[in-house]
Design an enzyme around this catalytic site. Structure first.
Site, PDB file in Angstrom:
ATOM      1  N   GLY A  55       2.864  43.471  96.119  1.00  0.00           N
ATOM      2  CA  GLY A  55       2.260  44.034  94.910  1.00  0.00           C
ATOM      3  C   GLY A  55       2.273  45.550  94.863  1.00  0.00           C
ATOM      4  N   LYS A  65     -26.203  53.998  66.819  1.00  0.00           N
ATOM      5  CA  LYS A  65     -25.961  52.835  67.685  1.00  0.00           C
ATOM      6  C   LYS A  65     -26.488  53.072  69.092  1.00  0.00           C
ATOM      7  CE  LYS A  65     -21.912  52.362  69.997  1.00  0.00           C
ATOM      8  NZ  LYS A  65     -20.474  52.187  70.209  1.00  0.00           N
ATOM      9  N   ARG A 120     -14.531  56.701  79.499  1.00  0.00           N
ATOM     10  CA  ARG A 120     -15.885  56.533  78.968  1.00  0.00           C
ATOM     11  C   ARG A 120     -16.956  57.055  79.920  1.00  0.00           C
ATOM     12  NH1 ARG A 120     -14.985  50.730  76.313  1.00  0.00           N
ATOM     13  NH2 ARG A 120     -13.531  50.715  78.034  1.00  0.00           N
ATOM     14  N   ASP A 164     -13.058  54.960  64.600  1.00  0.00           N
ATOM     15  CA  ASP A 164     -13.480  55.082  66.002  1.00  0.00           C
ATOM     16  C   ASP A 164     -12.280  55.489  66.838  1.00  0.00           C
ATOM     17  OD1 ASP A 164     -15.258  55.096  68.086  1.00  0.00           O
ATOM     18  OD2 ASP A 164     -15.912  53.028  67.829  1.00  0.00           O
ATOM     19  N   ASP A 171     -20.902  55.677  65.793  1.00  0.00           N
ATOM     20  CA  ASP A 171     -22.060  56.218  66.520  1.00  0.00           C
ATOM     21  C   ASP A 171     -22.021  57.739  66.441  1.00  0.00           C
ATOM     22  OD1 ASP A 171     -20.165  57.049  68.371  1.00  0.00           O
ATOM     23  OD2 ASP A 171     -20.685  55.557  69.872  1.00  0.00           O
TER      24      ASP A 171
HETATM   25  C1  R5P Z   1     -17.963  54.354  72.213  1.00  0.00           C
HETATM   26  O1  R5P Z   1     -18.535  55.330  72.617  1.00  0.00           O
HETATM   27  C2  R5P Z   1     -16.532  54.356  71.746  1.00  0.00           C
HETATM   28  O2  R5P Z   1     -16.245  55.391  70.881  1.00  0.00           O
HETATM   29  C3  R5P Z   1     -16.205  53.043  71.108  1.00  0.00           C
HETATM   30  O3  R5P Z   1     -17.061  52.850  70.011  1.00  0.00           O
HETATM   31  C4  R5P Z   1     -16.391  51.908  72.055  1.00  0.00           C
HETATM   32  O4  R5P Z   1     -15.887  52.216  73.311  1.00  0.00           O
HETATM   33  C5  R5P Z   1     -15.717  50.689  71.534  1.00  0.00           C
HETATM   34  O5  R5P Z   1     -16.020  49.640  72.389  1.00  0.00           O
HETATM   35  P1  R5P Z   1     -16.254  48.185  71.818  1.00  0.00           P
HETATM   36  O6  R5P Z   1     -15.061  47.882  70.954  1.00  0.00           O
HETATM   37  O7  R5P Z   1     -16.305  47.326  73.062  1.00  0.00           O
HETATM   38  O8  R5P Z   1     -17.542  48.191  71.076  1.00  0.00           O
END
Ligand code: R5P
Length: 317
Positions: free
Chosen positions: A41, A195, A99, A221, A172
């Site tokens: 792998g 959110k 993230r 987003d 958010d």
């Molecule tokens: C959050 O801070 C990001 O901008 C996205 O809203 C988030 O990572 C999306 O994740 P999911 O589709 O699992 O809600």
């Protein structure tokens, strides 16, 4: 003979199709690089042509399988460095592990910084990426980062919709700056969802700031991961009386329940880009995939020719 002297484009296995599309836009051939696996792998790489003195660009998103794709790009950088490439740019359309960009509680990592350290330590001289989860991740690098905006990619299709009562809805507070830029660009209003994340795939919505009733709403987003955030935003916008609803996200991570959620979402159309390869069936035209290849090839050309990259966005932002 390529019109770009010494340019070398290399791809890992994350998305050879996108790399081909970029090479086509630039009218250059991809450098023949074999990325294979040992029986246990481990990743092996062999570049089959001379890259000494080249201006090398490695195209590889760190999308799922994220650990394999990240390791591949590190090994590709190491290979090019040891083969005496002059300059190595890691072109990472989707920068994974982003993230975790701060310690927001005790005893957690900052993986966005760790990834930056790994890329730099492997030998990358520059990084190019699109719509980082948080733009301050640029500062985790001590090498130049070309942080491209995805907005020019969505420009045409949004204009085609000819929306007269546009509201751009951020899923958010973190997404609000991006949404504000889109609202400015398309002459719309801004709304924000307050959110709170209560688990890795569970969110809780408190309030909506802004007017959605009777509006044509584009929910923006940076990524759709499990689809929880964007589909919940769609549900709320629908409940608040939005007239028409669209979703747009740069990075289609699409894991877990995402596909099912998107199929059920009460929206006319979903726009995503191809920073991550997706295999989508049964959507009856509900999803439109827009290519980032023209944007990335223009930015690669400009880096190679020492031209301004930010001027690409003078119109779009
Ligand atoms: C959050 O801070 C990001 O901008 C996205 O809203 C988030 O990572 C999306 O994740 P999911 O589709 O699992 O809600």
């Amino acid at each position: 003979m390529s019109r770009f002297r010494n340019m070398c484009l290399v791809t890992g296995t994350a998305d050879p199709q996108l790399a081909e599309a970029i090479a086509k836009c630039l009218d250059v051939d991809l450098t023949n690089a074999e990325v294979s696996r040992f029986p246990d792998g481990e990743i092996n790489v062999k570049i089959n042509s001379d890259v000494r003195g080249s201006d090398a660009f490695i195209i590889q998103s760190t999308c799922p399988p994220v650990n394999d794709n990240l390791m591949e790009i590190l090994i590709l950088i190491d290979t090019l460095k040891r083969a005496s490439a002059d300059r190595i740019t890691a072109v990472i359309p989707y920068y994974g592990y982003a993230r975790k960009d701060r310690k927001d509680e005790g005893r957690v990592p900052i993986t966005a910084k760790l990834t930056a350290n790994l890329l730099e330590r492997a030998g990358a001289d520059r990084v190019m990426t699109i719509d980082l989860h948080a733009s301050q991740i640029q500062g985790f690098f001590d090498i130049p980062v070309d942080h491209l905006y995805g907005s020019p990619v969505f420009l045409d299709c949004f204009s085609r919709l000819k929306l007269k009562k546009l509201t751009v809805l951020a899923t958010d507070a973190g997404a609000s700056k991006r949404a504000q830029a889109y609202a400015r660009l398309f002459g719309g209003e801004l709304a924000i969802i307050d959110k709170r994340r209560v688990g890795p795939d569970k969110i809780e919505v408190a309030n909506v700031i802004g007017e959605l009733e009777g509006r044509e709403v584009i929910i923006i987003d940076d990524m759709i991961s499990t689809g929880g955030s964007i589909c919940e935003a769609a549900r709320i916008a629908n409940e608040k009386g939005a007239d028409r609803l669209f979703l747009a996200a740069t990075h289609p991570v699409l894991c877990g329940e995402a596909i099912n959620r998107l199929k059920k979402a009460p929206v006319e159309k979903i726009f995503i880009s191809d920073t991550i390869p997706v295999d989508i069936n049964d959507f009856d035209g509900k999803i439109e995939i827009l290519s980032v290849a023209p944007l990335l090839s223009e930015a690669i050309k400009r880096v190679h020719m020492n031209m301004s990259v930010s001027s690409i966005f003078e119109q779009a932002n």
